[in-house]
Design an enzyme around this catalytic site. Structure first.
Site, PDB file in Angstrom:
ATOM      1  N   ARG A 265      98.990  34.316   6.174  1.00  0.00           N
ATOM      2  CA  ARG A 265      99.154  34.164   4.728  1.00  0.00           C
ATOM      3  C   ARG A 265     100.520  34.654   4.246  1.00  0.00           C
ATOM      4  O   ARG A 265     100.757  34.785   3.060  1.00  0.00           O
ATOM      5  CB  ARG A 265      98.026  34.883   3.984  1.00  0.00           C
TER       6      ARG A 265
ATOM      7  N   HIS B 135      99.700  32.985  18.907  1.00  0.00           N
ATOM      8  CA  HIS B 135      99.590  31.837  17.990  1.00  0.00           C
ATOM      9  C   HIS B 135     100.499  32.053  16.780  1.00  0.00           C
ATOM     10  O   HIS B 135     100.446  33.088  16.140  1.00  0.00           O
ATOM     11  CB  HIS B 135      98.125  31.708  17.536  1.00  0.00           C
TER      12      HIS B 135
ATOM     13  N   TYR C 211      99.406  29.463  10.820  1.00  0.00           N
ATOM     14  CA  TYR C 211      99.051  28.090  10.438  1.00  0.00           C
ATOM     15  C   TYR C 211      99.991  27.545   9.370  1.00  0.00           C
ATOM     16  O   TYR C 211     100.155  26.339   9.250  1.00  0.00           O
ATOM     17  CB  TYR C 211      97.621  28.046   9.849  1.00  0.00           C
TER      18      TYR C 211
ATOM     19  N   HIS D 185     101.039  24.853  15.952  1.00  0.00           N
ATOM     20  CA  HIS D 185     100.630  23.525  15.489  1.00  0.00           C
ATOM     21  C   HIS D 185     101.919  22.762  15.195  1.00  0.00           C
ATOM     22  O   HIS D 185     102.739  23.244  14.416  1.00  0.00           O
ATOM     23  CB  HIS D 185      99.786  23.639  14.224  1.00  0.00           C
TER      24      HIS D 185
ATOM     25  N   GLU E 226     100.154  22.520  20.315  1.00  0.00           N
ATOM     26  CA  GLU E 226      98.698  22.399  20.344  1.00  0.00           C
ATOM     27  C   GLU E 226      98.276  20.973  19.999  1.00  0.00           C
ATOM     28  O   GLU E 226      98.799  20.368  19.069  1.00  0.00           O
ATOM     29  CB  GLU E 226      98.076  23.403  19.359  1.00  0.00           C
TER      30      GLU E 226
ATOM     31  N   ASP F  58      93.129  21.905  22.951  1.00  0.00           N
ATOM     32  CA  ASP F  58      92.043  22.476  22.142  1.00  0.00           C
ATOM     33  C   ASP F  58      90.850  21.516  22.204  1.00  0.00           C
ATOM     34  O   ASP F  58      90.940  20.373  21.745  1.00  0.00           O
ATOM     35  CB  ASP F  58      92.531  22.667  20.698  1.00  0.00           C
TER      36      ASP F  58
ATOM     37  N   HIS G 103      89.713  20.118  18.885  1.00  0.00           N
ATOM     38  CA  HIS G 103      90.703  19.206  18.309  1.00  0.00           C
ATOM     39  C   HIS G 103      90.748  17.857  19.019  1.00  0.00           C
ATOM     40  O   HIS G 103      90.783  16.817  18.361  1.00  0.00           O
ATOM     41  CB  HIS G 103      92.095  19.846  18.341  1.00  0.00           C
TER      42      HIS G 103
ATOM     43  N   HIS H 104      92.156  25.970  24.384  1.00  0.00           N
ATOM     44  CA  HIS H 104      91.374  26.604  23.316  1.00  0.00           C
ATOM     45  C   HIS H 104      89.953  26.071  23.480  1.00  0.00           C
ATOM     46  O   HIS H 104      89.724  24.868  23.349  1.00  0.00           O
ATOM     47  CB  HIS H 104      91.915  26.226  21.936  1.00  0.00           C
TER      48      HIS H 104
ATOM     49  N   ASP I 257      88.259  19.061  12.319  1.00  0.00           N
ATOM     50  CA  ASP I 257      88.710  20.397  12.732  1.00  0.00           C
ATOM     51  C   ASP I 257      87.864  21.536  12.154  1.00  0.00           C
ATOM     52  O   ASP I 257      88.367  22.381  11.431  1.00  0.00           O
ATOM     53  CB  ASP I 257      90.190  20.611  12.378  1.00  0.00           C
TER      54      ASP I 257
ATOM     55  N   HIS J  11      85.505  24.344  13.850  1.00  0.00           N
ATOM     56  CA  HIS J  11      85.045  24.890  15.126  1.00  0.00           C
ATOM     57  C   HIS J  11      83.592  25.365  15.027  1.00  0.00           C
ATOM     58  O   HIS J  11      83.148  25.766  13.957  1.00  0.00           O
ATOM     59  CB  HIS J  11      85.914  26.085  15.543  1.00  0.00           C
TER      60      HIS J  11
ATOM     61  N   GLU K 236      88.005  30.262  20.105  1.00  0.00           N
ATOM     62  CA  GLU K 236      88.350  30.315  18.677  1.00  0.00           C
ATOM     63  C   GLU K 236      87.112  29.915  17.897  1.00  0.00           C
ATOM     64  O   GLU K 236      87.167  29.136  16.945  1.00  0.00           O
ATOM     65  CB  GLU K 236      89.476  29.327  18.361  1.00  0.00           C
TER      66      GLU K 236
HETATM   67 ZN    ZN Z   1      91.207  24.126  14.874  1.00  0.00          ZN
HETATM   68 FE    FE Z   2      93.126  25.837  18.532  1.00  0.00          FE
HETATM   69 FE    FE Z   3      95.571  26.539  16.615  1.00  0.00          FE
END
Ligand code: ZN
Ligand code: FE
Ligand code: FE
Length: 284
Positions: free
Chosen positions: A37, A67, A70, A107, A142, A178, A181, A213, A226, A228, A258
């Site tokens: 964030r 990672h 995002y 990503h 990813e 992933d 994904h 992942h 997307d 999970h 994840e």
């Molecule tokens: Zn995801």
């Molecule tokens: Fe992932």
């Molecule tokens: Fe990711």
């Protein structure tokens, strides 16, 4: 041996993450290189980082899969967002060198209203600007679900980024597969895992697949959602995930959970995955 772990919070520092994962039964883990964030970036405590390096060696951990946040969109159409992303990528990649030999996963980006080819160019441009041939970190692209305007929703798109990376830097770039994904993107790892891996190999090359992942998905194949799910509780299901974990072509890669879990849920899934490995012969 299977290398398995999950995402951990960095709030208690680096060495604490190593101890935590060992106590959870894992031998690899992921962490966010900064708060997704935004906000201020903490200075690294080099003694703490070095303590983790020693710990990882002592306990023979597999490579970690850090990672990027995002919010880092290398190909944003907004100047400020793109500048933030570039700064984030260069700083966090630089910091990763304090933990030598691990993975830095991100990503690829969101094209928003722009031309996807131009975005792919832009992503590769940033990789070429900051990756050095002699760095010890491997940067991972990813595979994405294709939610909204995500780049990386097909193996071809990932390939086209890799193709634009300078020759002398190619060995420092790989791919993180992933399971949620790729399934959401439309690759049927339930009905035809061998076929999906063959396609990955043909388009990207399995030698570029460096980490996995490991997630179930709340949605159907090709849904581009997307979301999970816990292992065995989603549309991919336990049997297919078992086949992923024990697949000979994925042998040796770090597997990162994840899934939507608290600590106890992760401990249970790590033990489950270790159990799948032990009984692998029965599931071939
Ligand atoms: Zn995801
Ligand atoms: Fe992932
Ligand atoms: Fe990711």
């Amino acid at each position: 041996m299977i290398h398995i772990g999950c995402h951990l919070s960095i709030s208690k520092g680096f060495a604490a993450m190593g101890n935590e994962m060992l106590s959870m039964g894992g031998d690899t883990f992921a962490f966010f290189t900064r708060n997704p964030r935004g906000g201020r970036v903490k200075e690294l405590d080099s003694a703490d980082v070095e303590a983790l390096n020693v710990f990882l060696r002592e306990h023979a951990f597999a490579a970690l899969v850090a990672h990027a946040p995002y919010t880092m969109n290398l190909c944003s159409d907004k100047d400020r967002a793109r500048e933030y992303a570039e700064e984030c990528f260069s700083e966090d990649l630089g910091k990763m060198e304090m933990l030598p030999g691990n993975f830095f996963n991100f990503h690829p980006g969101n094209s928003l209203k722009q031309d996807r080819e131009a975005c792919i160019d832009r992503i590769a441009e940033i990789l070429n600007r900051y990756i050095t041939p002699d760095q010890s970190t491997t940067v991972l692209l990813e595979t994405m679900a294709g939610k909204g305007t995500e780049i990386g929703r097909t193996f071809e798109e990932i390939r086209s980024i890799l193709d634009r990376v300078d020759e002398d830097k190619r060995a420092r770039v790989g791919v993180c597969f992933d399971t949620c994904h790729v399934w959401d993107a439309g690759y049927d790892i339930v009905g035809d895992l061998d076929g999906v891996l063959a396609e990955f190999d043909r388009i990207i090359g399995l030698h570029n697949l460096k980490a996995v992942h490991l997630n179930d998905s709340k949605n159907t194949c090709g849904s581009h959602k997307d979301r999970h799910e816990k292992l065995g509780e989603g549309c991919i299901g336990e049997e297919a995930l078992r086949r992923v974990v024990t697949h000979p072509l994925l042998d040796g890669r770090p597997f990162i959970l994840e899934t939507p879990n608290e600590r106890a849920g992760y401990v249970k899934e790590i033990a489950e995955v270790r159990g799948w490995e032990k009984n692998a012969e029965r599931y071939r």
